[in-house]
Design a protein around this motif. Sequence first.
Motif, mmCIF file in Angstrom:
data_model
loop_
_atom_site.group_PDB
_atom_site.id
_atom_site.type_symbol
_atom_site.label_atom_id
_atom_site.label_comp_id
_atom_site.label_asym_id
_atom_site.label_seq_id
_atom_site.Cartn_x
_atom_site.Cartn_y
_atom_site.Cartn_z
ATOM 1 N N ARG A 41 0.732 -1.273 -0.011
ATOM 2 C CA ARG A 41 0.122 -0.080 -0.010
ATOM 3 C C ARG A 41 0.837 1.300 -0.118
ATOM 4 N N TYR A 42 2.073 1.223 0.699
ATOM 5 C CA TYR A 42 2.699 2.320 0.753
ATOM 6 C C TYR A 42 3.393 2.940 -0.498
ATOM 7 N N ALA A 43 3.921 1.937 -1.331
ATOM 8 C CA ALA A 43 4.414 2.171 -2.759
ATOM 9 C C ALA A 43 3.334 2.705 -3.627
ATOM 10 N N LEU A 44 2.294 2.105 -3.430
ATOM 11 C CA LEU A 44 1.245 2.575 -4.314
ATOM 12 C C LEU A 44 0.988 3.985 -4.066
ATOM 13 N N TYR A 45 0.688 4.443 -2.694
ATOM 14 C CA TYR A 45 0.353 5.622 -2.167
ATOM 15 C C TYR A 45 1.452 6.685 -2.653
ATOM 16 N N GLU A 46 2.798 6.223 -2.596
ATOM 17 C CA GLU A 46 3.796 7.224 -2.964
ATOM 18 C C GLU A 46 3.706 7.572 -4.549
ATOM 19 N N GLU A 47 3.461 6.328 -5.492
ATOM 20 C CA GLU A 47 3.068 6.710 -6.586
ATOM 21 C C GLU A 47 1.988 7.535 -7.092
ATOM 22 N N GLU A 48 0.963 7.522 -6.184
ATOM 23 C CA GLU A 48 -0.313 8.337 -6.401
ATOM 24 C C GLU A 48 0.191 9.888 -6.020
ATOM 25 N N ILE A 49 1.021 9.903 -4.992
ATOM 26 C CA ILE A 49 1.389 11.272 -4.696
ATOM 27 C C ILE A 49 2.261 11.877 -5.959
ATOM 28 N N ALA A 50 2.957 11.209 -6.406
ATOM 29 C CA ALA A 50 4.016 11.602 -7.578
ATOM 30 C C ALA A 50 3.228 11.846 -8.568
ATOM 31 N N TYR A 51 2.129 11.128 -9.211
ATOM 32 C CA TYR A 51 1.422 11.613 -10.023
ATOM 33 C C TYR A 51 0.623 12.736 -10.028
ATOM 34 N N GLN A 52 -0.226 12.839 -8.782
ATOM 35 C CA GLN A 52 -1.064 14.175 -8.527
ATOM 36 C C GLN A 52 -0.006 15.215 -8.563
ATOM 37 N N ALA A 53 1.206 14.994 -7.943
ATOM 38 C CA ALA A 53 2.144 16.433 -7.948
ATOM 39 C C ALA A 53 2.426 16.749 -9.348
ATOM 40 N N ARG A 54 2.709 15.881 -10.135
ATOM 41 C CA ARG A 54 3.066 16.255 -11.393
ATOM 42 C C ARG A 54 2.077 16.643 -12.391
ATOM 43 N N SER A 55 0.884 16.111 -12.241
ATOM 44 C CA SER A 55 -0.331 16.571 -13.027
ATOM 45 C C SER A 55 -0.885 17.909 -12.787
ATOM 46 N N GLN A 56 -0.829 18.268 -11.216
ATOM 47 C CA GLN A 56 -1.170 19.411 -10.859
ATOM 48 C C GLN A 56 -0.564 20.594 -11.006
ATOM 49 N N ASN A 57 0.885 20.321 -11.384
ATOM 50 C CA ASN A 57 1.786 21.401 -11.492
ATOM 51 C C ASN A 57 2.681 21.024 -12.853
ATOM 52 N N PRO A 58 1.893 21.054 -13.828
ATOM 53 C CA PRO A 58 2.784 20.448 -15.115
ATOM 54 C C PRO A 58 3.919 21.073 -15.531
ATOM 55 N N ASN A 59 5.150 20.889 -15.602
ATOM 56 C CA ASN A 59 6.564 21.421 -16.094
ATOM 57 C C ASN A 59 6.867 22.421 -14.981
ATOM 58 N N VAL A 60 6.466 22.181 -13.649
ATOM 59 C CA VAL A 60 7.120 23.013 -12.755
ATOM 60 C C VAL A 60 8.230 22.126 -12.003
ATOM 61 N N VAL A 61 9.182 23.008 -11.874
ATOM 62 C CA VAL A 61 10.483 22.551 -10.850
ATOM 63 C C VAL A 61 11.079 23.421 -10.021
ATOM 64 N N ILE A 62 10.897 23.313 -8.643
ATOM 65 C CA ILE A 62 11.278 24.145 -7.777
ATOM 66 C C ILE A 62 12.723 23.646 -7.336
ATOM 67 N N GLU A 63 13.889 24.470 -7.584
ATOM 68 C CA GLU A 63 15.128 24.275 -7.420
ATOM 69 C C GLU A 63 15.740 24.660 -6.110
ATOM 70 N N GLU A 64 14.990 25.728 -5.658
ATOM 71 C CA GLU A 64 15.780 26.431 -4.363
ATOM 72 C C GLU A 64 15.014 25.972 -3.254
#
Length: 207
Positions: A41-64
């Motif tokens: 369950r945790y690995a799937l939850y981590e994948e869901e977080i990664a997917y949602q973070a990217r889809s909700q913030n397309p092309n955004v990268v915070i480097e600082e």
Amino acid sequence: MNSSYAKVMVLGSPISKSNFKLFNANGRAILPYNSGHYHDRYALYEEEIAYQARSQNPNVVIEEGVIAVLKVYYKSSKRHPDTNNITKSIFDGIEKSGLIINDAQIRRIIIEEFYDKNTPRFELELFGESEFEMEYKIKKRKVPEEKVIYSPPSNKARVSINSSSKKETEASVNSCSICGKKIKGNDYITANKGTSIICKACLGRGF
């Protein structure tokens, strides 16, 4: 593109990585991904977080360096993970999304705990330090609220035995958390901080 702000919301009850680790015979932590059982369950939850973070913030990268404001909404106030353990779980998924480079960028963080029976979730805002600064204050309430009293965690039932026969007796009265078979001798490992037992046969099949 480089940015100084992002917001992520992930629906579902937040979970802690510490509750989904197994420990091998040498005491080393294992985080399973494809055992086909509860601990995935945790690995799937981590994948869901990664997917949602990217889809909700397309092309955004915070480097600082980043200021993080995390609001965690649980189903119930009576039973949920320790909120201080939730941050690691969430930022592992955020880092995996590529929204940030490394979770070491999180230099300041505010965590708030709420309860929402119908829509458990977390909401995370990330602010780049080059454009944002954080101010906070704690002040005495004019009208005190009712105290929320916390009790010590209940101890798991354990058989009281002497140290020379402890492992054998504990194993003989427990069953594998995955296959349900009784475990004898030392053919097992512990999981979930010692509250679950996995037989070596299931460990070999799953990992």
